[in-house]
Write a protein that holds these residues in place. Structure first.
Motif, PDB file in Angstrom:
ATOM      1  N   TYR A   1       0.846  -1.189   0.000  1.00 21.58           N
ATOM      2  CA  TYR A   1       0.000   0.000   0.000  1.00 21.58           C
ATOM      3  C   TYR A   1       0.877   1.234   0.000  1.00 21.58           C
ATOM      4  CZ  TYR A   1      -3.321   3.531   1.584  1.00 21.58           C
ATOM      5  OH  TYR A   1      -4.089   4.663   1.688  1.00 21.58           O
ATOM      6  N   LEU A   2       0.680   2.116  -0.989  1.00 22.66           N
ATOM      7  CA  LEU A   2       1.481   3.327  -1.121  1.00 22.66           C
ATOM      8  C   LEU A   2       0.575   4.521  -1.369  1.00 22.66           C
ATOM      9  CD1 LEU A   2       4.329   2.051  -3.515  1.00 22.66           C
ATOM     10  CD2 LEU A   2       4.506   2.404  -1.035  1.00 22.66           C
ATOM     11  N   VAL A   3       0.950   5.654  -0.817  1.00 23.92           N
ATOM     12  CA  VAL A   3       0.271   6.914  -1.078  1.00 23.92           C
ATOM     13  C   VAL A   3       1.319   7.922  -1.510  1.00 23.92           C
ATOM     14  CG1 VAL A   3      -1.100   8.791  -0.142  1.00 23.92           C
ATOM     15  CG2 VAL A   3      -1.581   6.435   0.561  1.00 23.92           C
ATOM     16  N   ALA A   4       1.103   8.577  -2.667  1.00 25.84           N
ATOM     17  CA  ALA A   4       2.058   9.548  -3.184  1.00 25.84           C
ATOM     18  C   ALA A   4       1.354  10.870  -3.433  1.00 25.84           C
ATOM     19  CB  ALA A   4       2.702   9.028  -4.466  1.00 25.84           C
ATOM     20  N   GLN A   5       1.999  11.969  -3.025  1.00 23.77           N
ATOM     21  CA  GLN A   5       1.475  13.311  -3.244  1.00 23.77           C
ATOM     22  C   GLN A   5       2.210  13.946  -4.427  1.00 23.77           C
ATOM     23  OE1 GLN A   5      -1.031  14.372  -1.401  1.00 23.77           O
ATOM     24  NE2 GLN A   5      -1.000  12.800   0.211  1.00 23.77           N
ATOM     25  N   ASN A   6       1.448  14.693  -5.249  1.00 22.07           N
ATOM     26  CA  ASN A   6       2.020  15.379  -6.418  1.00 22.07           C
ATOM     27  C   ASN A   6       2.899  14.411  -7.228  1.00 22.07           C
ATOM     28  OD1 ASN A   6       0.835  17.877  -5.665  1.00 22.07           O
ATOM     29  ND2 ASN A   6       2.503  18.187  -4.185  1.00 22.07           N
ATOM     30  N   ALA A   7       2.308  13.304  -7.622  1.00 25.28           N
ATOM     31  CA  ALA A   7       3.043  12.229  -8.279  1.00 25.28           C
ATOM     32  C   ALA A   7       2.562  12.028  -9.714  1.00 25.28           C
ATOM     33  CB  ALA A   7       2.894  10.933  -7.483  1.00 25.28           C
ATOM     34  N   SER A   8       3.290  11.176 -10.433  1.00 22.99           N
ATOM     35  CA  SER A   8       2.936  10.827 -11.821  1.00 22.99           C
ATOM     36  C   SER A   8       2.962   9.316 -11.986  1.00 22.99           C
ATOM     37  CB  SER A   8       3.914  11.475 -12.813  1.00 22.99           C
ATOM     38  OG  SER A   8       3.841  12.885 -12.764  1.00 22.99           O
TER      39      SER A   8
ATOM     40  N   GLN B   1       9.625   2.736 -16.824  1.00 28.03           N
ATOM     41  CA  GLN B   1      10.602   3.659 -16.244  1.00 28.03           C
ATOM     42  C   GLN B   1      11.793   3.917 -17.156  1.00 28.03           C
ATOM     43  OE1 GLN B   1      11.672   1.790 -12.538  1.00 28.03           O
ATOM     44  NE2 GLN B   1       9.890   2.594 -11.452  1.00 28.03           N
ATOM     45  N   ASN B   2      12.147   2.935 -18.008  1.00 25.69           N
ATOM     46  CA  ASN B   2      13.394   3.015 -18.760  1.00 25.69           C
ATOM     47  C   ASN B   2      13.197   3.314 -20.243  1.00 25.69           C
ATOM     48  OD1 ASN B   2      14.866   2.282 -16.408  1.00 25.69           O
ATOM     49  ND2 ASN B   2      14.370   0.128 -16.779  1.00 25.69           N
ATOM     50  N   CYS B   3      11.995   3.759 -20.630  1.00 30.03           N
ATOM     51  CA  CYS B   3      11.737   4.085 -22.030  1.00 30.03           C
ATOM     52  C   CYS B   3      11.323   5.551 -22.127  1.00 30.03           C
ATOM     53  CB  CYS B   3      10.658   3.178 -22.600  1.00 30.03           C
ATOM     54  SG  CYS B   3       9.084   3.256 -21.701  1.00 30.03           S
TER      55      CYS B   3
ATOM     56  N   SER C   1      -2.442  15.130  -7.841  1.00 27.99           N
ATOM     57  CA  SER C   1      -2.057  15.632  -6.517  1.00 27.99           C
ATOM     58  C   SER C   1      -1.973  14.512  -5.487  1.00 27.99           C
ATOM     59  CB  SER C   1      -3.070  16.694  -6.056  1.00 27.99           C
ATOM     60  OG  SER C   1      -4.380  16.109  -6.000  1.00 27.99           O
ATOM     61  N   ARG C   2      -2.692  13.395  -5.737  1.00 29.69           N
ATOM     62  CA  ARG C   2      -2.656  12.272  -4.805  1.00 29.69           C
ATOM     63  C   ARG C   2      -2.956  10.974  -5.561  1.00 29.69           C
ATOM     64  NH1 ARG C   2      -3.595  10.720   0.665  1.00 29.69           N
ATOM     65  NH2 ARG C   2      -4.903   8.839   0.839  1.00 29.69           N
ATOM     66  N   ILE C   3      -2.068   9.977  -5.398  1.00 25.74           N
ATOM     67  CA  ILE C   3      -2.259   8.644  -5.960  1.00 25.74           C
ATOM     68  C   ILE C   3      -2.171   7.632  -4.820  1.00 25.74           C
ATOM     69  CG2 ILE C   3      -1.398   6.884  -7.544  1.00 25.74           C
ATOM     70  CD1 ILE C   3      -0.250   9.065  -9.272  1.00 25.74           C
ATOM     71  N   GLU C   4      -3.224   6.864  -4.677  1.00 28.72           N
ATOM     72  CA  GLU C   4      -3.269   5.813  -3.667  1.00 28.72           C
ATOM     73  C   GLU C   4      -3.188   4.465  -4.383  1.00 28.72           C
ATOM     74  OE1 GLU C   4      -6.533   3.978  -0.530  1.00 28.72           O
ATOM     75  OE2 GLU C   4      -6.583   6.117  -1.025  1.00 28.72           O
ATOM     76  N   ALA C   5      -2.119   3.704  -4.132  1.00 29.79           N
ATOM     77  CA  ALA C   5      -1.866   2.478  -4.882  1.00 29.79           C
ATOM     78  C   ALA C   5      -1.885   1.270  -3.963  1.00 29.79           C
ATOM     79  CB  ALA C   5      -0.517   2.562  -5.599  1.00 29.79           C
ATOM     80  N   HIS C   6      -2.653   0.255  -4.358  1.00 29.11           N
ATOM     81  CA  HIS C   6      -2.626  -1.048  -3.713  1.00 29.11           C
ATOM     82  C   HIS C   6      -1.888  -1.985  -4.673  1.00 29.11           C
ATOM     83  CE1 HIS C   6      -5.639  -0.055  -0.542  1.00 29.11           C
ATOM     84  NE2 HIS C   6      -5.974   0.861  -1.446  1.00 29.11           N
TER      85      HIS C   6
ATOM     86  N   ASN D   1      -6.716  10.898  -7.835  1.00 25.36           N
ATOM     87  CA  ASN D   1      -7.585  12.059  -7.655  1.00 25.36           C
ATOM     88  C   ASN D   1      -7.231  13.148  -8.666  1.00 25.36           C
ATOM     89  OD1 ASN D   1      -8.925  10.958  -5.388  1.00 25.36           O
ATOM     90  ND2 ASN D   1      -7.255  11.615  -4.041  1.00 25.36           N
ATOM     91  N   SER D   2      -8.228  13.698  -9.334  1.00 23.97           N
ATOM     92  CA  SER D   2      -8.063  14.807 -10.283  1.00 23.97           C
ATOM     93  C   SER D   2      -6.880  14.585 -11.235  1.00 23.97           C
ATOM     94  CB  SER D   2      -7.876  16.126  -9.526  1.00 23.97           C
ATOM     95  OG  SER D   2      -8.999  16.394  -8.711  1.00 23.97           O
ATOM     96  N   PRO D   3      -6.853  13.472 -11.944  1.00 26.27           N
ATOM     97  CA  PRO D   3      -5.706  13.207 -12.825  1.00 26.27           C
ATOM     98  C   PRO D   3      -5.699  14.102 -14.057  1.00 26.27           C
ATOM     99  CG  PRO D   3      -7.409  11.570 -13.174  1.00 26.27           C
ATOM    100  CD  PRO D   3      -7.879  12.410 -12.022  1.00 26.27           C
ATOM    101  N   ILE D   4      -4.494  14.426 -14.514  1.00 26.83           N
ATOM    102  CA  ILE D   4      -4.273  15.138 -15.769  1.00 26.83           C
ATOM    103  C   ILE D   4      -3.463  14.221 -16.672  1.00 26.83           C
ATOM    104  CG2 ILE D   4      -3.243  17.141 -16.888  1.00 26.83           C
ATOM    105  CD1 ILE D   4      -3.625  18.686 -14.307  1.00 26.83           C
ATOM    106  N   ILE D   5      -4.013  13.881 -17.813  1.00 25.32           N
ATOM    107  CA  ILE D   5      -3.323  13.009 -18.761  1.00 25.32           C
ATOM    108  C   ILE D   5      -2.488  13.875 -19.688  1.00 25.32           C
ATOM    109  CG2 ILE D   5      -3.612  11.296 -20.590  1.00 25.32           C
ATOM    110  CD1 ILE D   5      -6.259  10.515 -19.292  1.00 25.32           C
ATOM    111  N   ARG D   6      -1.183  13.564 -19.743  1.00 26.95           N
ATOM    112  CA  ARG D   6      -0.246  14.338 -20.559  1.00 26.95           C
ATOM    113  C   ARG D   6       0.354  13.433 -21.633  1.00 26.95           C
ATOM    114  NH1 ARG D   6       1.252  19.061 -17.642  1.00 26.95           N
ATOM    115  NH2 ARG D   6       0.474  18.995 -15.473  1.00 26.95           N
TER     116      ARG D   6
END
Length: 358
Positions: free
Chosen positions: A4-11, A16-18, A27-32, A40-45
């Motif tokens: 279980y991980l919680v990341a703030q202001n993350a992408s 990772q290597n491409c 602004s917040r990603i909660e990963a199981h 929350n409030s994702p922006i797709i780039r």
């Protein structure tokens, strides 16, 4: 914990290597781990440029295949109108999966599809594709209602000069293939292709191969490799696509039932440098309609007439001797002498057999 991980202001990105083609910033990603990531409030780039904002997004981050709905497809063309596709993927287990699809054609109706895949091991696998539609426009198509004038003189049409239109016409396509590497160096391959009408692969070219071909092939082969030789049996049956009637009989199609090959690799004779090789080939060609094209009387009076024999058997035997030697260390020479005899048997009493020798 580790799952279980919680990341703030993350992408979030796919690797990772491409080079980064796309990523999702939040602004917040909660990963199981091994399950899902809640964003929350994702922006797709795409290439760093923001293209879409969403209030919430759930992303699967499982390391195993999962059953579920696939992304829908939207298409359009002048004949079919708007096309909408929805599919469900079923991960049966690690070695089997299936995809069920429903495609709505604005002008044709709804088509159902199935794709099933299996893998026994890294060298043995198979695939099945099947599609069915009650087509609302093909029954009014001139290709269905009238014989194709390009092939009218080749085979007499079964339905006369025209056919009444139909409001809905059943159409289908079926494809199956497998490849098995068996014990004792046996290899088996199967391929089956079938369509209800000869225009299916033209109207739906991505569903079954054969676009532009004269026939669809069903094929079964079994090969065996020995230390110094190779043997195989091959059976091929064909669905003739060059018919005036798109739903007509397949009786004029010609099939290989079967073809048998045996090849002896060149080997030394009595421990000498003289090499003996051998190729044997047997072929039986058959079909359900008469074994000739044209007028039987012309065949009897003039065997060299344009009327063609279409069925029969052929046996070819080709032994050969070779003696390799070198001139110095710069030139290798392989002189070879061989003899080939080919015998033909026809199912026609006026010319039952012939042969060729050289």
């Amino acid at each position: 914990g580790d799952t279980y991980l919680v990341a703030q202001n993350a992408s979030y990105m796919s690797c990772q290597n491409c080079p980064v083609g796309w990523k999702i910033s939040s602004s917040r990603i909660e990963a199981h781990i091994g399950e899902y990531a809640y964003v929350n409030s994702p922006i797709i780039r795409i290439f760093g440029i923001p293209v879409l904002w969403l209030p919430y997004l759930v992303i699967p981050i499982k390391n195993t295949r999962q059953s579920g709905l696939l992304a829908p497809g939207f298409f359009s063309n002048s004949i079919d109108g708007t096309i909408i596709n929805a599919s469900y993927f079923w991960a049966i287990d690690r070695s089997h999966d299936a995809t069920f699809s429903e495609t709505n054609y604005q002008n044709r109706g709804i088509k159902s599809g199935l794709e099933y895949r299996f893998m026994n091991d890294e060298n043995s696998s198979g695939l099945l594709n099947a599609n069915f539609i009650n087509d609302l426009i093909y029954g009014h198509d001139p290709r269905y209602q009238k014989p194709d004038p390009r092939y009218y003189n080749i085979v007499d049409p079964q339905f006369g000069t025209s056919r009444s239109p139909q409001n809905a016409l059943s159409r289908y396509a079926f494809h199956f293939e497998d490849h098995f590497e068996l014990p004792d160096q046996f290899v088996q391959n199967t391929e089956i292709n079938a369509v209800r009408d000869t225009h299916y692969q033209i109207d739906f070219p991505k569903e079954i191969k054969g676009y532009g071909d004269a026939a669809l092939e069903d094929r079964f082969s079994l090969t065996k490799n020995f230390e110094n030789s190779h043997a195989s049996i091959d059976v091929s049956m064909y669905q003739n696509l060059l018919q005036p009637d798109s739903l007509g009989s397949n009786s004029d199609a010609i099939h290989r039932l079967p073809e048998i090959r045996y090849s002896l690799l060149p080997g030394g004779i009595l421990n000498s440098d003289l090499l003996l090789g051998l190729d044997i080939n047997y072929l039986n060609v058959a079909r359900t309609s008469p074994n000739y094209d044209g007028n039987i009387a012309l065949l009897a009076n003039d065997p060299g007439s344009p009327n063609l024999y279409r069925t029969g058997q052929r046996l070819s035997i080709h032994p050969n001797l070779s003696y390799p030697f070198s001139v110095g260390k710069v030139l290798d020479i392989l002189p070879e002498v061989g003899y080939e005899e080919t015998d033909y048997q026809f199912g026609y009493s006026a010319k039952p057999s012939t042969y060729r020798r050289y």
